[in-house]
Design a protein around this motif. Structure first.
Motif, PDB file in Angstrom:
ATOM      1  N   LEU A  20      60.680  29.778  90.242  1.00 28.48           N
ATOM      2  CA  LEU A  20      61.516  30.980  90.277  1.00 28.48           C
ATOM      3  C   LEU A  20      60.910  32.102  89.437  1.00 28.48           C
ATOM      4  O   LEU A  20      61.608  33.035  89.020  1.00 28.48           O
ATOM      5  N   GLY A  21      59.606  32.007  89.201  1.00 32.78           N
ATOM      6  CA  GLY A  21      58.919  33.081  88.479  1.00 32.78           C
ATOM      7  C   GLY A  21      59.504  33.350  87.111  1.00 32.78           C
ATOM      8  O   GLY A  21      59.720  34.498  86.733  1.00 32.78           O
ATOM      9  N   TRP A  37      54.757  36.933  82.912  1.00 34.07           N
ATOM     10  CA  TRP A  37      55.992  37.079  83.672  1.00 34.07           C
ATOM     11  C   TRP A  37      56.766  38.324  83.254  1.00 34.07           C
ATOM     12  O   TRP A  37      57.632  38.778  84.008  1.00 34.07           O
ATOM     13  N   GLY A  38      56.465  38.886  82.095  1.00 33.30           N
ATOM     14  CA  GLY A  38      57.178  40.066  81.631  1.00 33.30           C
ATOM     15  C   GLY A  38      56.479  41.372  81.958  1.00 33.30           C
ATOM     16  O   GLY A  38      56.978  42.445  81.598  1.00 33.30           O
ATOM     17  N   ARG A  39      55.362  41.306  82.642  1.00 36.64           N
ATOM     18  CA  ARG A  39      54.635  42.534  82.976  1.00 36.64           C
ATOM     19  C   ARG A  39      55.444  43.375  83.969  1.00 36.64           C
ATOM     20  O   ARG A  39      56.128  42.838  84.850  1.00 36.64           O
ATOM     21  N   PRO A  40      55.357  44.699  83.853  1.00 34.18           N
ATOM     22  CA  PRO A  40      56.073  45.562  84.808  1.00 34.18           C
ATOM     23  C   PRO A  40      55.750  45.228  86.259  1.00 34.18           C
ATOM     24  O   PRO A  40      56.626  45.275  87.130  1.00 34.18           O
ATOM     25  N   TYR A  65      53.298  28.352  91.060  1.00 34.43           N
ATOM     26  CA  TYR A  65      53.330  28.655  92.491  1.00 34.43           C
ATOM     27  C   TYR A  65      54.725  29.136  92.857  1.00 34.43           C
ATOM     28  O   TYR A  65      55.701  28.403  92.741  1.00 34.43           O
ATOM     29  N   CYS A  66      54.815  30.387  93.264  1.00 34.29           N
ATOM     30  CA  CYS A  66      56.098  30.973  93.661  1.00 34.29           C
ATOM     31  C   CYS A  66      55.792  32.275  94.392  1.00 34.29           C
ATOM     32  O   CYS A  66      54.630  32.632  94.608  1.00 34.29           O
ATOM     33  N   LEU A  67      56.847  33.010  94.768  1.00 35.41           N
ATOM     34  CA  LEU A  67      56.655  34.235  95.541  1.00 35.41           C
ATOM     35  C   LEU A  67      55.912  35.324  94.775  1.00 35.41           C
ATOM     36  O   LEU A  67      55.368  36.243  95.393  1.00 35.41           O
ATOM     37  N   ILE A  68      55.885  35.268  93.447  1.00 40.94           N
ATOM     38  CA  ILE A  68      55.159  36.293  92.686  1.00 40.94           C
ATOM     39  C   ILE A  68      53.917  35.720  92.000  1.00 40.94           C
ATOM     40  O   ILE A  68      53.307  36.396  91.184  1.00 40.94           O
ATOM     41  N   ASN A  69      53.571  34.510  92.326  1.00 44.67           N
ATOM     42  CA  ASN A  69      52.288  33.946  91.869  1.00 44.67           C
ATOM     43  C   ASN A  69      51.823  32.964  92.935  1.00 44.67           C
ATOM     44  O   ASN A  69      52.232  31.799  92.948  1.00 44.67           O
ATOM     45  N   ARG A  70      50.972  33.444  93.815  1.00 45.06           N
ATOM     46  CA  ARG A  70      50.479  32.624  94.919  1.00 45.06           C
ATOM     47  C   ARG A  70      48.991  32.316  94.761  1.00 45.06           C
ATOM     48  O   ARG A  70      48.277  32.092  95.738  1.00 45.06           O
ATOM     49  N   SER A  71      48.522  32.298  93.519  1.00 43.40           N
ATOM     50  CA  SER A  71      47.104  32.024  93.267  1.00 43.40           C
ATOM     51  C   SER A  71      46.692  30.649  93.777  1.00 43.40           C
ATOM     52  O   SER A  71      45.511  30.434  94.087  1.00 43.40           O
ATOM     53  N   TYR A  72      47.636  29.708  93.873  1.00 45.72           N
ATOM     54  CA  TYR A  72      47.318  28.384  94.415  1.00 45.72           C
ATOM     55  C   TYR A  72      46.721  28.487  95.815  1.00 45.72           C
ATOM     56  O   TYR A  72      45.880  27.671  96.197  1.00 45.72           O
ATOM     57  N   GLU A  73      47.136  29.508  96.576  1.00 41.28           N
ATOM     58  CA  GLU A  73      46.673  29.658  97.954  1.00 41.28           C
ATOM     59  C   GLU A  73      45.248  30.208  98.036  1.00 41.28           C
ATOM     60  O   GLU A  73      44.698  30.311  99.135  1.00 41.28           O
ATOM     61  N   ASN A  74      44.675  30.569  96.902  1.00 42.55           N
ATOM     62  CA  ASN A  74      43.321  31.110  96.885  1.00 42.55           C
ATOM     63  C   ASN A  74      42.330  30.003  96.539  1.00 42.55           C
ATOM     64  O   ASN A  74      41.788  29.942  95.436  1.00 42.55           O
ATOM     65  N   ALA A  96      55.017  42.319  87.515  1.00 43.60           N
ATOM     66  CA  ALA A  96      55.706  41.097  87.919  1.00 43.60           C
ATOM     67  C   ALA A  96      57.171  41.377  88.216  1.00 43.60           C
ATOM     68  O   ALA A  96      57.743  40.865  89.198  1.00 43.60           O
ATOM     69  N   LEU A  97      57.801  42.187  87.366  1.00 45.12           N
ATOM     70  CA  LEU A  97      59.197  42.536  87.586  1.00 45.12           C
ATOM     71  C   LEU A  97      59.371  43.341  88.876  1.00 45.12           C
ATOM     72  O   LEU A  97      60.326  43.125  89.634  1.00 45.12           O
ATOM     73  N   ALA A  98      58.455  44.254  89.143  1.00 46.31           N
ATOM     74  CA  ALA A  98      58.527  45.047  90.369  1.00 46.31           C
ATOM     75  C   ALA A  98      58.351  44.165  91.596  1.00 46.31           C
ATOM     76  O   ALA A  98      59.062  44.322  92.600  1.00 46.31           O
ATOM     77  N   ALA A  99      57.399  43.239  91.524  1.00 49.45           N
ATOM     78  CA  ALA A  99      57.172  42.337  92.654  1.00 49.45           C
ATOM     79  C   ALA A  99      58.388  41.445  92.904  1.00 49.45           C
ATOM     80  O   ALA A  99      58.775  41.185  94.044  1.00 49.45           O
ATOM     81  N   ALA A 100      59.012  40.980  91.810  1.00 49.91           N
ATOM     82  CA  ALA A 100      60.202  40.136  91.954  1.00 49.91           C
ATOM     83  C   ALA A 100      61.349  40.897  92.610  1.00 49.91           C
ATOM     84  O   ALA A 100      62.069  40.351  93.452  1.00 49.91           O
TER      85      ALA A 100
END
Length: 282
Positions: free
Chosen positions: A236-237, A271-274, A208-217, A276-280
């Motif tokens: 911190l992703g 976490w290493g996907r392009p 759960y963080c700014l680049i993975n908010r699946s918990y909210e679903n 994810a990096l762009a979203a961060a």
């Protein structure tokens, strides 16, 4: 720090120290220094797992628990001051050295795994024992869609709860939790525990963080209505939200000490996907 209540007699610091780097990119001496400093700052909640260190290798299986166990053995009285959480690995995800490729998280496997963790941690009891990932087929670790064609035989949720009940009754585990679970899974664990008088899960450890908010679903509603706490991992992703990585997952400057920089295999994961990096960066 104001303690957080997971259960009536299970109160923890609001920050939990994750330890999966101990034994791989963090040496034992540095790990012990980190543990000492965390405790001095009021962090009394430690989380580990039998499969750590990460990236997982047969040679370092159990290394993190072993390092923590030696730290505890060298510091009399510290075990009584901390809440110690660890996890039993689910069915193999390319790690045949953990109970083989065909393991399905049976009662016997869970009990044996707990005994191994107790030995490595040099303790008589685990405060929070979690199932690291589901035995059944579910989308996790970055996957989004459920694919029923991937179903394989595995232990039922009821059997897993019965294993936990055996461990709790033996005094080897105080409370039980889940990790990388879905709303369905959390609900079923709670429903079956209440139906059969078995240990009720007190927490679920999910990203759960700014680049993975699946918990909210939907999982947020499930946990709220069932009274199950969230242990948010990778807040911190995986370091992406610190800004230390470029668009390839390598460190911008300085020694390449980050996990994405050190381990190429990790740059190919979620976490290493392009994306994810762009979203961060945003």
């Amino acid at each position: 720090m104001t303690p957080v209540t997971l259960a009536p007699d299970l109160r923890v610091s609001p920050i939990c120290l994750g330890t999966m780097t101990f034994g791989e990119q963090v040496s034992e001496a540095d790990a012990h220094a980190i543990l000492d400093q965390a405790l001095a700052l009021g962090i009394d909640f430690l989380d580990t797992a039998e499969m750590y260190s990460v990236p997982a290798r047969a040679e370092t299986y159990g290394a993190t628990e072993t390092i923590i166990g030696r730290w505890l053995a060298q510091r009399p009285g510290v075990r009584q001051r901390i809440v110690l959480a660890t996890k039993v690995a689910g069915p193999s995800r390319g790690m045949p050295w953990i109970r083989g490729e065909q393991a399905g998280l049976t009662k016997a496997e869970i009990i044996a795994a707990c005994e191994g963790s107790l030995r490595r941690l040099r303790t008589d009891v685990i405060d929070l024992y979690q199932i690291h990932w589901p035995a059944r087929n579910v989308p996790m670790f970055g996957a989004l869609a459920f694919d029923p064609s991937k179903d394989k035989p595995c232990a039922s949720i009821l059997e897993q709860l019965e294993a936990m009940d055996t461990l709790v009754r033996a005094g080897k585990v105080r409370y039980v939790g889940l990790s990388n679970e879905t709303p369905y899974g959390v609900h079923e664990f709670v429903r079956l525990a209440e139906q059969h008088g078995l240990p009720r899960v007190v927490s679920v450890q999910n990203p759960y963080c700014l680049i993975n908010r699946s918990y909210e679903n939907a999982l947020d509603e499930t946990c709220h209505r069932l009274g199950v706490g969230l242990l948010a991992y990778s807040p911190l992703g995986f370091g992406l939200l610190t800004g230390k990585y470029d668009d390839t997952g390598l460190a911008h400057a300085g020694p390449p000490q980050g996990r994405l920089a050190l381990f190429e295999s990790m740059r190919k994961q979620r976490w290493g996907r392009p994306e994810a990096l762009a979203a961060a960066r945003r």
